[in-house]
Design a protein around this motif. Sequence first.
Motif, PDB file in Angstrom:
ATOM      1  N   ALA A  63     -17.423 -22.694 -18.646  1.00 51.52           N
ATOM      2  CA  ALA A  63     -18.571 -23.268 -17.935  1.00 51.52           C
ATOM      3  C   ALA A  63     -18.159 -23.765 -16.559  1.00 51.52           C
ATOM      4  N   ALA A  64     -16.987 -24.383 -16.465  1.00 47.30           N
ATOM      5  CA  ALA A  64     -16.491 -24.852 -15.168  1.00 47.30           C
ATOM      6  C   ALA A  64     -16.290 -23.673 -14.222  1.00 47.30           C
ATOM      7  N   HIS A  65     -15.785 -22.577 -14.746  1.00 44.52           N
ATOM      8  CA  HIS A  65     -15.577 -21.380 -13.927  1.00 44.52           C
ATOM      9  C   HIS A  65     -16.901 -20.853 -13.390  1.00 44.52           C
ATOM     10  N   VAL A  66     -17.872 -20.661 -14.274  1.00 43.17           N
ATOM     11  CA  VAL A  66     -19.170 -20.115 -13.876  1.00 43.17           C
ATOM     12  C   VAL A  66     -19.910 -21.075 -12.939  1.00 43.17           C
ATOM     13  N   GLY A  67     -19.629 -22.358 -13.041  1.00 44.31           N
ATOM     14  CA  GLY A  67     -20.269 -23.353 -12.181  1.00 44.31           C
ATOM     15  C   GLY A  67     -19.532 -23.638 -10.887  1.00 44.31           C
ATOM     16  N   SER A  68     -18.432 -22.948 -10.652  1.00 40.73           N
ATOM     17  CA  SER A  68     -17.609 -23.230  -9.473  1.00 40.73           C
ATOM     18  C   SER A  68     -18.193 -22.605  -8.207  1.00 40.73           C
ATOM     19  N   PRO A  69     -17.914 -23.204  -7.057  1.00 41.74           N
ATOM     20  CA  PRO A  69     -18.364 -22.616  -5.792  1.00 41.74           C
ATOM     21  C   PRO A  69     -17.807 -21.213  -5.555  1.00 41.74           C
ATOM     22  N   HIS A  70     -16.551 -20.962  -5.945  1.00 43.40           N
ATOM     23  CA  HIS A  70     -15.979 -19.628  -5.716  1.00 43.40           C
ATOM     24  C   HIS A  70     -16.637 -18.568  -6.600  1.00 43.40           C
ATOM     25  N   PHE A  71     -17.099 -18.945  -7.786  1.00 39.75           N
ATOM     26  CA  PHE A  71     -17.836 -17.997  -8.628  1.00 39.75           C
ATOM     27  C   PHE A  71     -19.178 -17.667  -7.973  1.00 39.75           C
ATOM     28  N   GLU A  72     -19.860 -18.688  -7.493  1.00 38.30           N
ATOM     29  CA  GLU A  72     -21.149 -18.481  -6.821  1.00 38.30           C
ATOM     30  C   GLU A  72     -20.985 -17.581  -5.599  1.00 38.30           C
ATOM     31  N   THR A  73     -19.952 -17.818  -4.814  1.00 35.93           N
ATOM     32  CA  THR A  73     -19.685 -16.985  -3.632  1.00 35.93           C
ATOM     33  C   THR A  73     -19.402 -15.544  -4.043  1.00 35.93           C
ATOM     34  N   ALA A  74     -18.587 -15.359  -5.062  1.00 33.01           N
ATOM     35  CA  ALA A  74     -18.254 -14.006  -5.517  1.00 33.01           C
ATOM     36  C   ALA A  74     -19.500 -13.264  -5.993  1.00 33.01           C
ATOM     37  N   MET A  75     -20.392 -13.951  -6.693  1.00 32.24           N
ATOM     38  CA  MET A  75     -21.602 -13.300  -7.199  1.00 32.24           C
ATOM     39  C   MET A  75     -22.514 -12.848  -6.054  1.00 32.24           C
ATOM     40  N   LYS A  76     -22.384 -13.481  -4.906  1.00 33.72           N
ATOM     41  CA  LYS A  76     -23.165 -13.079  -3.728  1.00 33.72           C
ATOM     42  C   LYS A  76     -22.474 -11.969  -2.934  1.00 33.72           C
ATOM     43  N   GLU A  77     -21.135 -12.021  -2.857  1.00 32.74           N
ATOM     44  CA  GLU A  77     -20.385 -11.097  -1.994  1.00 32.74           C
ATOM     45  C   GLU A  77     -19.998  -9.779  -2.668  1.00 32.74           C
ATOM     46  N   LEU A  78     -19.680  -9.792  -3.938  1.00 35.92           N
ATOM     47  CA  LEU A  78     -19.150  -8.595  -4.595  1.00 35.92           C
ATOM     48  C   LEU A  78     -20.156  -7.454  -4.743  1.00 35.92           C
ATOM     49  N   PRO A  79     -21.442  -7.713  -4.994  1.00 30.44           N
ATOM     50  CA  PRO A  79     -22.368  -6.588  -5.195  1.00 30.44           C
ATOM     51  C   PRO A  79     -22.420  -5.577  -4.051  1.00 30.44           C
ATOM     52  N   GLN A  80     -22.163  -5.995  -2.820  1.00 35.85           N
ATOM     53  CA  GLN A  80     -22.191  -5.055  -1.697  1.00 35.85           C
ATOM     54  C   GLN A  80     -21.202  -3.906  -1.873  1.00 35.85           C
ATOM     55  N   ALA A  81     -20.144  -4.130  -2.647  1.00 35.73           N
ATOM     56  CA  ALA A  81     -19.085  -3.141  -2.818  1.00 35.73           C
ATOM     57  C   ALA A  81     -19.223  -2.333  -4.103  1.00 35.73           C
ATOM     58  N   LEU A  82     -20.254  -2.619  -4.895  1.00 36.71           N
ATOM     59  CA  LEU A  82     -20.368  -2.003  -6.214  1.00 36.71           C
ATOM     60  C   LEU A  82     -21.384  -0.873  -6.259  1.00 36.71           C
ATOM     61  N   ALA A  83     -21.032   0.147  -7.026  1.00 41.64           N
ATOM     62  CA  ALA A  83     -21.913   1.300  -7.229  1.00 41.64           C
ATOM     63  C   ALA A  83     -22.881   1.075  -8.386  1.00 41.64           C
ATOM     64  N   SER A  84     -22.551   0.144  -9.284  1.00 45.64           N
ATOM     65  CA  SER A  84     -23.401  -0.139 -10.442  1.00 45.64           C
ATOM     66  C   SER A  84     -23.115  -1.555 -10.937  1.00 45.64           C
ATOM     67  N   THR A  85     -23.980  -2.034 -11.807  1.00 41.98           N
ATOM     68  CA  THR A  85     -23.800  -3.350 -12.404  1.00 41.98           C
ATOM     69  C   THR A  85     -22.543  -3.339 -13.275  1.00 41.98           C
ATOM     70  N   PRO A  86     -21.688  -4.344 -13.145  1.00 42.62           N
ATOM     71  CA  PRO A  86     -20.473  -4.396 -13.969  1.00 42.62           C
ATOM     72  C   PRO A  86     -20.796  -4.418 -15.462  1.00 42.62           C
ATOM     73  N   GLN A  87     -19.894  -3.848 -16.247  1.00 40.69           N
ATOM     74  CA  GLN A  87     -19.989  -3.838 -17.708  1.00 40.69           C
ATOM     75  C   GLN A  87     -19.016  -4.884 -18.243  1.00 40.69           C
ATOM     76  N   ILE A  88     -19.475  -5.689 -19.227  1.00 41.06           N
ATOM     77  CA  ILE A  88     -18.661  -6.818 -19.690  1.00 41.06           C
ATOM     78  C   ILE A  88     -18.619  -6.911 -21.211  1.00 41.06           C
ATOM     79  N   ILE A  89     -17.476  -7.367 -21.694  1.00 42.27           N
ATOM     80  CA  ILE A  89     -17.324  -7.841 -23.071  1.00 42.27           C
ATOM     81  C   ILE A  89     -16.804  -9.265 -22.939  1.00 42.27           C
ATOM     82  N   SER A  90     -17.497 -10.215 -23.546  1.00 43.65           N
ATOM     83  CA  SER A  90     -17.100 -11.622 -23.500  1.00 43.65           C
ATOM     84  C   SER A  90     -17.212 -12.188 -24.907  1.00 43.65           C
ATOM     85  N   GLN A  91     -16.065 -12.623 -25.453  1.00 40.50           N
ATOM     86  CA  GLN A  91     -16.037 -13.129 -26.821  1.00 40.50           C
ATOM     87  C   GLN A  91     -15.181 -14.385 -26.905  1.00 40.50           C
TER      88      GLN A  91
END
Length: 107
Positions: A63-91
């Motif tokens: 939760a701390a990671h997802v709530g961090s400023p660097h996570f928020e920045t990455a979620m805004k900046e990374l999509p410009q470089a992506l061809a598709s939505t990332p695929q995830i497994i989280s357990q």
Amino acid sequence: MIFIVVKFKTKPEWTDRWLDLVAPFTAATRAEEGNLWFDWSRSVDDPSEFVLVEAFRDQAAGAAHVGSPHFETAMKELPQALASTPQIISQTIDATGWSEMGEMTVE
């Protein structure tokens, strides 16, 4: 721990620059108290696919990671470089780190 694997498919013009783009996010995440690892690999079958293997100590660290400023920045900046939505497994798994492989021993 929370164990996460994410596949990122990059646009051709971003493939060679992907690791530079994610470098600040990677460094900031690795510095988080609850981060256990945050490791990038590149697919041997598809050079435009990058695989992130990450782990966090517990739900609070995740939760701390997802709530961090660097996570928020990455979620805004990374999509410009992506061809598709990332695929995830989280357990959430019952582990605290890597274990040795039982089927193979190296002396």
